[in-house]
Motif scaffolding. Sequence first.
Motif, PDB file in Angstrom:
ATOM      1  N   THR A  81       0.826  -1.211   0.000  1.00  0.00           N
ATOM      2  CA  THR A  81       0.000   0.000   0.000  1.00  0.00           C
ATOM      3  C   THR A  81       0.859   1.259   0.000  1.00  0.00           C
ATOM      4  O   THR A  81       0.690   2.152  -0.832  1.00  0.00           O
ATOM      5  CB  THR A  81      -0.938   0.012   1.214  1.00  0.00           C
ATOM      6  OG1 THR A  81      -1.787  -1.149   1.171  1.00  0.00           O
ATOM      7  CG2 THR A  81      -1.798   1.257   1.230  1.00  0.00           C
ATOM      8  N   HIS A  82       1.790   1.345   0.940  1.00  0.00           N
ATOM      9  CA  HIS A  82       2.623   2.543   1.034  1.00  0.00           C
ATOM     10  C   HIS A  82       3.541   2.677  -0.176  1.00  0.00           C
ATOM     11  O   HIS A  82       3.774   3.786  -0.673  1.00  0.00           O
ATOM     12  CB  HIS A  82       3.447   2.500   2.325  1.00  0.00           C
ATOM     13  CG  HIS A  82       2.626   2.540   3.572  1.00  0.00           C
ATOM     14  ND1 HIS A  82       1.625   3.463   3.770  1.00  0.00           N
ATOM     15  CD2 HIS A  82       2.648   1.767   4.691  1.00  0.00           C
ATOM     16  CE1 HIS A  82       1.068   3.265   4.953  1.00  0.00           C
ATOM     17  NE2 HIS A  82       1.673   2.245   5.529  1.00  0.00           N
ATOM     18  N   LEU A  83       4.054   1.559  -0.656  1.00  0.00           N
ATOM     19  CA  LEU A  83       4.950   1.608  -1.807  1.00  0.00           C
ATOM     20  C   LEU A  83       4.209   2.069  -3.056  1.00  0.00           C
ATOM     21  O   LEU A  83       4.725   2.887  -3.838  1.00  0.00           O
ATOM     22  CB  LEU A  83       5.570   0.231  -2.028  1.00  0.00           C
ATOM     23  CG  LEU A  83       6.766   0.140  -2.991  1.00  0.00           C
ATOM     24  CD1 LEU A  83       7.864   1.096  -2.577  1.00  0.00           C
ATOM     25  CD2 LEU A  83       7.289  -1.286  -3.037  1.00  0.00           C
ATOM     26  N   ALA A  84       2.991   1.569  -3.254  1.00  0.00           N
ATOM     27  CA  ALA A  84       2.207   1.971  -4.430  1.00  0.00           C
ATOM     28  C   ALA A  84       1.891   3.464  -4.398  1.00  0.00           C
ATOM     29  O   ALA A  84       2.002   4.162  -5.413  1.00  0.00           O
ATOM     30  CB  ALA A  84       0.922   1.151  -4.500  1.00  0.00           C
ATOM     31  N   CYS A  85       1.478   3.974  -3.237  1.00  0.00           N
ATOM     32  CA  CYS A  85       1.147   5.400  -3.131  1.00  0.00           C
ATOM     33  C   CYS A  85       2.372   6.269  -3.391  1.00  0.00           C
ATOM     34  O   CYS A  85       2.290   7.294  -4.079  1.00  0.00           O
ATOM     35  CB  CYS A  85       0.570   5.696  -1.748  1.00  0.00           C
ATOM     36  SG  CYS A  85      -1.041   4.944  -1.430  1.00  0.00           S
TER      37      CYS A  85
END
Length: 352
Positions: free
Chosen positions: A81-85
């Motif tokens: 999640t954090h990497l995609a954002c």
Amino acid sequence: MPSPRYIEPNATYAICRRIEGRRFLLRPDGKLTALFVYLLALCAAKFGVTVHMATVMSTHFHLVVTVPNGNVSEFMHALDTHLACAIQVLRRYVVGVVWAPGQLTIVQLHTAEAVAHQIAYAMVNPTAAGLVWRPEQWPGLNPTLEELGRRTLSAGKPDFYFTGKKWAEAGSVKLELPMQCFADEQEARAAIAQELEAQLAEARAEIRARGWKVMGPTRARNVSPYRRAKTFEARGTLRPHVAAGPGQTEARIAAIEQLVEFRERHREAKRALVRGGPGRRVPARHILDGQASRRPRGAVPVAPALSRDLFTDLSSLRGAGVRAVRRGECREGARGGILRVDDVVFRRTADH
């Protein structure tokens, strides 16, 4: 719907996550590498995950990790999640989703041979793709055998996305040798080195046979992140959930039988719980919905005071102070120990 995942404490996993459309969003430049290391360090510390190997290619990444607390789904949900954002901000103009739907691969490694094989596989990946001749030439994250057990990955907080005091100023995680699988460090390094040599020779032979021209680290670092890989990719291949390593047939069969038995008992327990009524048997250790990408709490253990058996009586759960609650209370009730099947949540009451 994905199959339920059998979770064991202190299990070692080989994980692969792919970019949607095979775009080069993970291009191995300095900012991307620092971003990945920072988030990997924070997520590993938060969920108590031990990192053995991490390789970031332009279109996907590989991890070999040990998860003591059985929360591999929660760990990957947070990391993804954090990497995609952050990638959406770093690369700009990213249309659509970042990660390929249904392409998260989590394989439990049941033997030392499987662990050594997967660590070597991750190291050799840049060479097997025809990008560099030697794995250590890869400009992105790809630790060498000598660095395992000795190197600490560290990175400061990326300034292009993470703001405020919520995020740590820096993150670090040490690459540990999988000592739970080997007698000592020498044996672990020897096993990985043997696999590394064999796979590297095979990858180079494939490059020669196909007549490929190695791209080189400079071109790999400067390729446009909006381009897509054009090499042939096989589709419809098997996606195993367990691995035992080359030549470990008996261990592989035993792991598959264990997984099949769990899924059969899981289906029986789910049907029994849906029917309801006293005397029905439900899983009291883990109920897995297998959709970690949508539900971050895909595997929630019941408080151990209830039962340590895989199956327990629904009537005994009710007698132990377990009550049904709404889905909305699932998150806040997780600390007290909850049991979830689809939309039904059972939680221990405060007086037990």
